[in-house]
Design a protein around this motif. Structure first.
Motif, PDB file in Angstrom:
ATOM      1  N   GLY A 180      50.337  35.559  33.880  1.00 52.09           N
ATOM      2  CA  GLY A 180      51.485  35.988  34.687  1.00 52.09           C
ATOM      3  C   GLY A 180      52.680  36.305  33.808  1.00 52.09           C
ATOM      4  N   GLY A 181      53.888  36.040  34.324  1.00 48.62           N
ATOM      5  CA  GLY A 181      55.103  36.281  33.542  1.00 48.62           C
ATOM      6  C   GLY A 181      55.447  35.054  32.711  1.00 48.62           C
ATOM      7  N   PHE A 212      44.360  36.236  31.176  1.00 48.91           N
ATOM      8  CA  PHE A 212      42.937  36.493  31.461  1.00 48.91           C
ATOM      9  C   PHE A 212      42.395  37.681  30.652  1.00 48.91           C
ATOM     10  CE2 PHE A 212      43.708  34.402  35.835  1.00 48.91           C
ATOM     11  CZ  PHE A 212      43.208  33.187  35.398  1.00 48.91           C
ATOM     12  N   SER A 244      49.892  37.785  30.195  1.00 51.83           N
ATOM     13  CA  SER A 244      49.694  39.150  30.697  1.00 51.83           C
ATOM     14  C   SER A 244      49.467  39.117  32.195  1.00 51.83           C
ATOM     15  CB  SER A 244      48.476  39.814  30.031  1.00 51.83           C
ATOM     16  OG  SER A 244      47.286  39.229  30.518  1.00 51.83           O
ATOM     17  N   ARG A 245      49.611  40.275  32.803  1.00 50.21           N
ATOM     18  CA  ARG A 245      49.245  40.446  34.209  1.00 50.21           C
ATOM     19  C   ARG A 245      47.983  41.305  34.254  1.00 50.21           C
ATOM     20  NH1 ARG A 245      53.259  38.221  37.139  1.00 50.21           N
ATOM     21  NH2 ARG A 245      55.387  38.353  36.333  1.00 50.21           N
ATOM     22  N   GLY A 246      47.305  41.271  35.393  1.00 53.81           N
ATOM     23  CA  GLY A 246      46.065  42.044  35.537  1.00 53.81           C
ATOM     24  C   GLY A 246      44.954  41.470  34.673  1.00 53.81           C
ATOM     25  N   GLY A 247      43.924  42.267  34.437  1.00 52.80           N
ATOM     26  CA  GLY A 247      42.852  41.789  33.568  1.00 52.80           C
ATOM     27  C   GLY A 247      41.476  41.941  34.185  1.00 52.80           C
ATOM     28  N   GLY A 270      51.218  31.058  37.897  1.00 60.47           N
ATOM     29  CA  GLY A 270      51.791  31.003  39.238  1.00 60.47           C
ATOM     30  C   GLY A 270      50.737  31.176  40.323  1.00 60.47           C
ATOM     31  N   ASN A 271      51.176  31.716  41.462  1.00 66.80           N
ATOM     32  CA  ASN A 271      50.240  31.797  42.593  1.00 66.80           C
ATOM     33  C   ASN A 271      49.061  32.733  42.320  1.00 66.80           C
ATOM     34  OD1 ASN A 271      52.017  33.903  42.700  1.00 66.80           O
ATOM     35  ND2 ASN A 271      52.937  33.282  44.646  1.00 66.80           N
ATOM     36  N   GLY A 272      49.320  33.858  41.633  1.00 60.01           N
ATOM     37  CA  GLY A 272      48.221  34.765  41.286  1.00 60.01           C
ATOM     38  C   GLY A 272      47.216  34.072  40.381  1.00 60.01           C
ATOM     39  N   ALA A 275      45.099  31.680  42.255  1.00 59.50           N
ATOM     40  CA  ALA A 275      44.019  32.371  42.988  1.00 59.50           C
ATOM     41  C   ALA A 275      42.901  32.712  42.009  1.00 59.50           C
ATOM     42  CB  ALA A 275      44.562  33.627  43.654  1.00 59.50           C
ATOM     43  N   GLY A 276      43.291  33.146  40.814  1.00 59.78           N
ATOM     44  CA  GLY A 276      42.298  33.450  39.773  1.00 59.78           C
ATOM     45  C   GLY A 276      41.521  32.210  39.365  1.00 59.78           C
ATOM     46  N   LYS A 298      52.963  26.995  37.084  1.00 63.46           N
ATOM     47  CA  LYS A 298      54.090  27.499  36.323  1.00 63.46           C
ATOM     48  C   LYS A 298      54.717  28.648  37.067  1.00 63.46           C
ATOM     49  CE  LYS A 298      53.655  31.339  35.290  1.00 63.46           C
ATOM     50  NZ  LYS A 298      53.635  32.775  34.931  1.00 63.46           N
ATOM     51  N   THR A 299      55.967  28.615  37.373  1.00 62.94           N
ATOM     52  CA  THR A 299      56.681  29.815  37.783  1.00 62.94           C
ATOM     53  C   THR A 299      58.149  29.497  37.974  1.00 62.94           C
ATOM     54  OG1 THR A 299      57.021  31.508  39.464  1.00 62.94           O
ATOM     55  CG2 THR A 299      55.914  29.533  40.210  1.00 62.94           C
ATOM     56  N   SER A 416      48.811  43.144  38.374  1.00 64.37           N
ATOM     57  CA  SER A 416      48.190  42.049  39.133  1.00 64.37           C
ATOM     58  C   SER A 416      48.163  42.324  40.631  1.00 64.37           C
ATOM     59  CB  SER A 416      48.950  40.737  38.890  1.00 64.37           C
ATOM     60  OG  SER A 416      48.819  40.318  37.564  1.00 64.37           O
ATOM     61  N   ASN A 418      50.995  42.783  42.405  1.00 60.87           N
ATOM     62  CA  ASN A 418      52.260  42.365  43.026  1.00 60.87           C
ATOM     63  C   ASN A 418      53.128  43.591  43.313  1.00 60.87           C
ATOM     64  OD1 ASN A 418      51.870  39.443  42.586  1.00 60.87           O
ATOM     65  ND2 ASN A 418      52.073  39.971  40.418  1.00 60.87           N
TER      66      ASN A 418
HETATM   67  N1  ATP Z   1      43.787  36.943  44.168  1.00 61.17           N
HETATM   68  C1  ATP Z   1      43.477  36.887  42.868  1.00 61.17           C
HETATM   69  N2  ATP Z   1      42.212  36.604  42.476  1.00 61.17           N
HETATM   70  C2  ATP Z   1      41.890  36.531  41.177  1.00 61.17           C
HETATM   71  N3  ATP Z   1      42.780  36.712  40.165  1.00 61.17           N
HETATM   72  C3  ATP Z   1      44.051  36.964  40.495  1.00 61.17           C
HETATM   73  C4  ATP Z   1      44.471  37.080  41.854  1.00 61.17           C
HETATM   74  N4  ATP Z   1      45.791  37.363  41.872  1.00 61.17           N
HETATM   75  C5  ATP Z   1      46.179  37.439  40.582  1.00 61.17           C
HETATM   76  N5  ATP Z   1      45.138  37.199  39.764  1.00 61.17           N
HETATM   77  C6  ATP Z   1      45.188  37.204  38.297  1.00 61.17           C
HETATM   78  O1  ATP Z   1      46.054  36.145  37.872  1.00 61.17           O
HETATM   79  C7  ATP Z   1      46.845  36.566  36.777  1.00 61.17           C
HETATM   80  C8  ATP Z   1      48.291  36.262  37.020  1.00 61.17           C
HETATM   81  O2  ATP Z   1      48.733  36.785  38.287  1.00 61.17           O
HETATM   82  P1  ATP Z   1      50.236  37.275  38.518  1.00 61.17           P
HETATM   83  O3  ATP Z   1      50.527  38.379  37.562  1.00 61.17           O
HETATM   84  O4  ATP Z   1      50.400  37.550  39.946  1.00 61.17           O
HETATM   85  O5  ATP Z   1      51.136  36.080  38.026  1.00 61.17           O
HETATM   86  P2  ATP Z   1      51.379  34.640  38.627  1.00 61.17           P
HETATM   87  O6  ATP Z   1      50.308  33.729  38.204  1.00 61.17           O
HETATM   88  O7  ATP Z   1      51.610  34.737  40.094  1.00 61.17           O
HETATM   89  O8  ATP Z   1      52.692  34.194  37.861  1.00 61.17           O
HETATM   90  P3  ATP Z   1      54.196  34.703  38.056  1.00 61.17           P
HETATM   91  O9  ATP Z   1      54.905  33.590  38.767  1.00 61.17           O
HETATM   92  O10 ATP Z   1      54.710  34.889  36.709  1.00 61.17           O
HETATM   93  O11 ATP Z   1      54.180  35.955  38.856  1.00 61.17           O
HETATM   94  C9  ATP Z   1      46.578  38.044  36.557  1.00 61.17           C
HETATM   95  O12 ATP Z   1      45.852  38.195  35.355  1.00 61.17           O
HETATM   96  C10 ATP Z   1      45.802  38.484  37.770  1.00 61.17           C
HETATM   97  O13 ATP Z   1      44.808  39.415  37.460  1.00 61.17           O
END
Ligand code: ATP
Ligand code: F6P
Ligand code: MG
Length: 529
Positions: A180-181, A212, A244-247, A270-272, A275-276, A298-299, A416, A418
Motif C-alpha cells: 500500500g502507501g 506484493f 507498492s500498490r497493485g501487483g 491497510g484494508n486492501g 483483503a490480499g 498499517k494506515t 490497487s 482505489n
Molecule cells: N480485494 C483484494 N484482494 C486481494 N488483494 C488486494 C485487494 N485489494 C487490494 N489488494 C492488494 O493489496 C495491496 C495493497 O492495497 P492498497 O493499495 O489498497 O493499500 P492498503 O493496504 O489499503 O493501504 P493504504 O492504507 O496505504 O491504502 C495491493 O498490492 C493490492 O493489489
C-alpha cells in the motif's frame, strides 16, 4: 467474512434506512432518529432479525429469551481464530520463546504460586471489545445490537506468546512484506518482527521488496534480514523493504510462497492489504500448505474497523497539526487571512478531525462523513464571510475525501483499484477566492496541502510503542499456529482478530459519536446544510 442481514415483517418502518450494512448493525447499531421510531413502535415489534453469515446461519428474534446466547455463539464463531491445525493434524512443541531472562517472581509480588507462573498467554484468554453499556440507542455514538440496547459481552482473543508452538524455529523460513502507501512505523514493525523471530530461534528471515509485486516482478530479489541489519531502521521513516500498490494475482503470490518455501508470512498494510492477506491465507488452505499468514494493520487513515487505531495514525495527526499551525500563523498575520489545509484520508476524516481537535486552531473542519454545502445561506462560504467580519481571519481543515459529490469525478482508479479522488482543496481555494471577489471583500487565501509529509516520517513515541507490541505479537501469533489473523489493539488491549472481520468496509467517523461532537464544540462551526 461477508455477513448478510435479512429482515422480516413489521420490525420497524425505518429498518431499511438504518441497516445500511452489516457494519452498521455491528459497529453502530441503530441510528438515533430511526431508533426513536423503533422504540415508539416497541409493542408492535415482531422483532425478527436474521443474521446470516457465510459459515453460520443464526436466526435472531429479540422476543426469544435466548437471542443473546445465539448472538454470542455467532460472535464466537466469527471471531474464532483460524489455525493451521484446522487442516493439519499437528502436535505442538514447548515454545522456544524464553521469558527466563526476566527475573522469575519470588511469589511475594502476588498470590500466584511461584511454580505456576509462566508469563505466557493462554489460548482461552479473552479481551472484552466493548465496554460501554448504552442505556438506549439514542445515547451518543450508541452501538446496539437489539432495540433495547441490551448489554451483550463481545469477547476477542488475547494476543501474546503461547506456551506451545507449532513450528520448529530452526526449520522456519519467515517473510515480511509491506504493501500500500507509506506509513510511519513500518520500519519499527519490520524490526520487531525480525527481533522476535530471532528470539524464537529463526535463522531464515527475508524481506519481500516493494509489496506484493516483490513476489512476482523479475529482478526483485528477496532480502535476507537479521537483527544486525534492521537494528537502526526505525530511526528513519518509509519502508526498509519498499512498498507498492497493485501487483500479481493471489494464485501467483501463493505459487511464489510455495516456490520460496515460506512458512510464515507477515503482511503489513491497510484494508486492501488485509483483503490480499485473507486471499493468500484462503489459497494456502486450499492448497493445504502449512503457512501462517499474519497481518499487522498499517494506515495513516485509521480506517480499519473494530480496532482502536492503526499504527501511523498518531504520527500523521501530529504532522498534520504542524500544517494547521502554519496555516493559522499565515492567516492570522495576513489582512483577512484564510488558512486552508487539505489532509489525507481516502474514505474517512479521522486525520482531519483529530488534527483539528489537537491543534485547536481550526474554525471549520470538513470530513466526508458529514455532507456540506459551500454556497447558500447555510454554506461554508457564508460562514467564512462571518468569521472574517468578526475575527479578521480563519482556518479551514478539509479531508481529501470530503465534498466529492460537489466535484466532477474521473472514475479513475489506482493500481490497487482505489478510486482517485478529485481535489477538494484546490476547488475550495478557487471557490473562496471567487466568493470574496464577488462580494467585494479582500481575502488572502493561504492553501497548504502537506500530502506525503504527514506519512513520510518516522513514527512518534506512541506509534513506536504500538508498532513494537503489534510486531512482536504478530510473531507470537504465527508460532501459536494461527493464520488469517491480524495483530491489533482493541479497547486498549492487544488482541488477534480474524482478518475476515476487519475487511467488511472501511471504518468511518461516526458523525453521531462524541468525538465528532467534541470537534464541533472545539471549532464552533454550524451545520453547513
Ligand atoms: N480485494 C483484494 N484482494 C486481494 N488483494 C488486494 C485487494 N485489494 C487490494 N489488494 C492488494 O493489496 C495491496 C495493497 O492495497 P492498497 O493499495 O489498497 O493499500 P492498503 O493496504 O489499503 O493501504 P493504504 O492504507 O496505504 O491504502 C495491493 O498490492 C493490492 O493489489
Ligand atoms: O500513495 P498514494 O497512492 O499516492 O496514495 C495516497 C493515499 O494513501 C493514503 O495515504 C493511505 O491510504 C491515503 O490517505 C491517500 O489517499
Ligand atoms: Mg486502503
Amino acid at each position: 467474512m461477508a455477513v448478510a442481514v435479512k429482515t422480516s415483517g413489521g420490525f420497524c418502518n425505518a429498518q431499511q434506512q438504518w441497516l445500511h450494512s452489516t457494519r452498521d448493525l455491528f459497529l453502530y447499531g441503530y441510528s438515533h432518529s430511526n431508533a426513536k421510531e423503533c422504540k415508539s413502535k416497541k409493542t408492535k415489534r415482531p422483532a425478527s432479525l436474521r443474521v446470516k453469515a457465510t459459515s453460520t446461519k443464526v436466526e435472531l428474534d429479540f422476543n426469544d429469551p435466548s437471542w443473546k446466547q445465539k448472538f454470542q455463539e455467532d460472535w464466537d464463531n466469527r471471531f474464532n481464530l483460524p489455525r493451521i491445525t484446522d487442516i493439519y493434524d499437528l502436535k505442538p512443541r514447548p515454545t522456544t520463546f524464553s521469558l527466563t531472562k526476566q527475573r522469575t517472581p519470588t511469589g511475594d509480588e502476588d498470590s500466584t504460586p511461584k511454580d505456576m507462573w509462566n508469563g505466557y498467554v493462554s489460548n482461552d484468554d479473552r479481551a472484552l471489545m466493548k465496554v460501554i453499556k448504552y442505556s438506549s440507542p439514542t445515547s451518543a455514538g450508541a452501538e446496539c445490537i437489539d432495540p433495547d440496547c441490551s448489554w451483550v459481552e463481545q469477547w476477542v482473543h488475547r494476543a501474546g506468546p503461547r506456551k506451545d508452538i507449532y513450528y520448529e524455529p530452526n526449520e522456519v523460513k519467515a517473510a515480511i512484506v509491506t504493501c500500500g502507501g507509506l506509513c510511519p512505523g513500518l520500519n519499527d514493525v519490520i524490526r520487531q518482527v525480525v527481533f522476535t523471530l530471532e528470539t524464537y530461534g529463526v535463522k531464515n528471515i527475508v524481506g519481500i521488496p516493494f509489496g506484493f509485486r516483490g513476489f512476482y516482478e523479475k529482478g526483485l530479489k528477496e532480502m535476507p534480514l537479521s537483527r544486525n541489519l534492521v537494528e537502526n531502521i526505525n530511526l528513519a521513516g518509509g519502508s526498509f523493504l519498499g512498498v507498492s500498490r497493485g501487483g500479481p494475482k493471489t494464485s501467483e503470490i501463493v505459487d511464489s510462497i510455495q516456490a520460496r518455501r515460506i512458512d510464515m508470512l507477515f503482511v503489513l498494510g491497510g484494508n486492501g492489504t488485509h483483503a490480499g492477506a485473507n486471499a493468500i491465507h484462503d489459497e494456502c488452505r486450499k492448497r493445504k500448505l502449512k503457512v501462517s499468514v499474519v497481518a499487522v494493520p498499517k494506515t495513516i487513515d485509521n480506517d480499519i474497523p473494530l480496532m482502536d487505531k492503526t499504527f501511523g495514525f498518531d504520527t500523521a495527526v501530529e504532522e498534520a497539526q504542524r500544517a494547521i499551525n502554519s496555516a493559522y500563523i499565515e492567516a492570522r498575520s495576513a489582512y483577512h487571512g484564510i488558512g486552508l489545509v487539505k489532509l489525507m484520508g481516502r474514505s474517512s476524516g479521522f486525520i482531519a478531525m483529530h488534527a483539528s481537535l489537537s491543534s485547536g486552531q481550526v474554525d471549520v473542519c470538513l470530513i466526508p462523513e458529514v455532507p456540506f454545502a459551500l454556497d447558500g445561506e447555510y454554506g461554508v462560504l457564508q460562514h467564512l464571510e462571518q468569521l472574517i467580519k468578526n475575527t479578521g481571519f480563519c482556518v479551514v481543515c478539509v479531508a481529501e475525501a470530503a465534498g466529492q459529490e460537489l466535484l466532477q469525478n474521473s472514475g479513475a482508479t489506482d493500481a490497487s483499484g482505489n478510486a482517485i479522488l478529485s481535489d477538494i482543496g484546490v476547488h475550495m481555494q478557487q471557490k473562496i477566492k471567487t466568493h470574496f471577489k464577488g462580494i467585494g471583500v479582500h481575502a488572502d487565501i493561504k492553501y497548504i496541502d502537506p500530502t506525503y509529509m504527514v506519512r513520510a516520517c518516522r513514527a512518534n513515541a506512541s506509534d513506536a510503542i504500538l508498532c513494537t507490541v503489534l510486531g512482536q505479537n504478530a510473531v507470537h501469533g504465527a508460532f501459536a499456529g494461527f493464520s488469517g489473523i491480524t495483530s491489533c489493539i482493541c479497547n486498549t488491549h492487544y488482541v488477534y482478530l480474524p482478518v475476515t472481520q476487519v475487511i467488511t468496509a472501511p471504518k468511518r467517523v461516526n458523525h453521531k459519536g462524541r468525538m465528532w461532537h467534541r470537534c464541533l464544540t472545539s471549532t464552533g462551526q454550524p451545520d453547513f446544510r
